[in-house]
Design an enzyme around this catalytic site. Structure first.
Site, short mmCIF file in Angstrom:
data_model
loop_
_atom_site.label_atom_id
_atom_site.label_comp_id
_atom_site.label_asym_id
_atom_site.label_seq_id
_atom_site.Cartn_x
_atom_site.Cartn_y
_atom_site.Cartn_z
N ASP A 61 5.28 10.67 13.74
CA ASP A 61 5.51 10.63 12.60
C ASP A 61 6.69 10.79 11.98
OD1 ASP A 61 4.24 9.45 10.05
OD2 ASP A 61 2.88 10.81 9.75
N ASN A 106 -2.41 0.66 9.69
CA ASN A 106 -0.43 0.36 9.87
C ASN A 106 -0.49 -1.01 9.09
OD1 ASN A 106 0.94 2.73 12.16
ND2 ASN A 106 0.46 3.36 10.06
C1 IPE Z 1 0.18 7.91 11.96
O1 IPE Z 1 1.06 8.19 10.94
C2 IPE Z 1 0.52 6.44 13.31
C3 IPE Z 1 1.55 6.30 13.71
C4 IPE Z 1 2.42 7.02 14.02
C5 IPE Z 1 2.07 5.31 14.26
P1 IPE Z 1 0.51 6.78 10.22
O2 IPE Z 1 1.97 7.56 8.82
O3 IPE Z 1 -0.05 6.06 10.07
O4 IPE Z 1 -0.10 8.40 9.50
P2 IPE Z 1 -0.88 8.76 7.89
O5 IPE Z 1 -1.25 7.71 6.72
O6 IPE Z 1 0.12 9.82 7.24
O7 IPE Z 1 -2.34 9.51 7.75
C1 IPE Z 2 5.31 7.07 11.62
O1 IPE Z 2 6.39 6.71 10.64
C2 IPE Z 2 5.94 5.08 11.93
C3 IPE Z 2 4.21 4.99 11.31
C4 IPE Z 2 3.16 4.91 11.29
C5 IPE Z 2 4.05 3.17 12.00
P1 IPE Z 2 6.03 6.28 9.08
O2 IPE Z 2 6.72 5.28 8.73
O3 IPE Z 2 4.86 7.04 8.67
O4 IPE Z 2 6.92 7.40 8.40
P2 IPE Z 2 6.47 7.83 7.13
O5 IPE Z 2 5.50 9.72 7.52
O6 IPE Z 2 6.18 7.77 6.03
O7 IPE Z 2 7.66 9.08 6.87
MG MG Z 3 3.95 8.91 8.52
#
Ligand code: IPE
Ligand code: IPE
Ligand code: MG
Length: 254
Positions: free
Chosen positions: A32, A80
């Site tokens: 993340d 997602n």
């Molecule tokens: C969790 O991260 C899912 C992945 C890293 C694939 P998210 O960015 O989707 O989670 P939330 O929305 O902060 O809970």
């Molecule tokens: C994790 O990074 C990747 C996925 C969830 C696919 P994010 O895209 O959630 O990055 P932030 O949390 O918005 O910084």
């Molecule tokens: Mg994220």
């Protein structure tokens, strides 16, 4: 701090003590912080996802060098899909991009690629490329690299419960025989040990629907580092923190 841990592992590995007691067998990572990493640099979110792929590549190498048996990485959650179409499309192309460049190295390292999540919901090209990687590495006996792709823990539990109910209805399973193992065996992770260590970078302190059942007794490690900046030092820090934990599983140390 870096080499001593590896030396420690190797040393432990060669003497009589069990290395598996010292080292987590299964590490799960919520990759993340890609979007915020990109934003900080004035880049599009997709650039963050690309940098996240590079971080994954080096993390796989370190985990493999250390002798980790299973590495599960959360790549795309069932939630997602709420993201803008262009970002989702980019994320759906990442597995094939990654495998195109890295599958040869994974094979050479005897890594077995597996996938957990709802495959039916994936675009054909994504499904095909991960399926090809799974098939081509099915006989490998080294580290398991397990991608959580279109994965949601609640959806996984629902899927397991439906399968169990079907078996009970058809008479192939007695409802009185359902126990915790039955549930574990009907999850996507059936063939894997539960994670010992969960790593969540990016300063978020939540599970985000990741492995809710399987993480029951995992040690949790959080860090503010964004996933694209995650490096060997963070992995070792997490493992060293894990090694200092006292895992009691509800019991007490006498
Ligand atoms: C969790 O991260 C899912 C992945 C890293 C694939 P998210 O960015 O989707 O989670 P939330 O929305 O902060 O809970
Ligand atoms: C994790 O990074 C990747 C996925 C969830 C696919 P994010 O895209 O959630 O990055 P932030 O949390 O918005 O910084
Ligand atoms: Mg994220």
């Amino acid at each position: 701090m870096r080499l001593p841990l590896r030396d420690y592992f190797r040393k432990k590995n060669t003497d009589k003590s069990t290395a598996s007691d010292q080292l987590p067998r299964h590490i799960a990572i919520v990759m993340d912080g890609n979007g915020r990493w990109a934003k900080q640099r004035g880049l599009p979110r997709t650039a963050g996802h690309h940098a996240g792929m590079v971080a994954l590549r080096r993390t796989i190498r370190y985990a493999d060098e250390l002798g980790i048996q299973v590495l599960t990485v959360y790549a795309f959650s069932t939630e997602n899909w709420k993201r803008p179409r262009l970002e989702v499309d980019f994320l759906m192309r990442l597995p094939s991009e990654f495998l195109k460049t890295d599958l040869a190295e994974l094979k050479e390292k005897n890594v077995r690629v597996t996938v957990i999540g709802d495959r039916e919901g994936l675009p054909h090209h994504t499904r095909d490329s991960v399926h090809k990687a799974e098939q081509e590495t099915a006989g490998n006996t080294g580290m398991v690299l397990n991608f959580a792709l279109n994965y949601g823990s609640r959806a996984e539990l629902l899927h397991a419960i439906r399968n169990i109910v079907e078996k009970v209805s058809s008479g192939s399973l007695d409802s009185g025989d359902i126990d915790e193992t039955t549930i574990s065996n009907h999850l996507f992770t059936a063939s894997l040990p539960d994670p010992d260590l969960l790593i969540r970078p990016s300063g978020e302190y939540r599970l985000s629907n990741f492995l809710l059942w399987q993480l029951a007794y995992a040690e949790l490690w959080f860090s503010d580092v964004y996933w694209p900046d995650f490096d060997k030092v963070h992995l070792l820090e997490a493992i060293e923190a894990y090694q200092r934990r006292d895992r009691r599983y509800g019991g007490i140390k006498l």
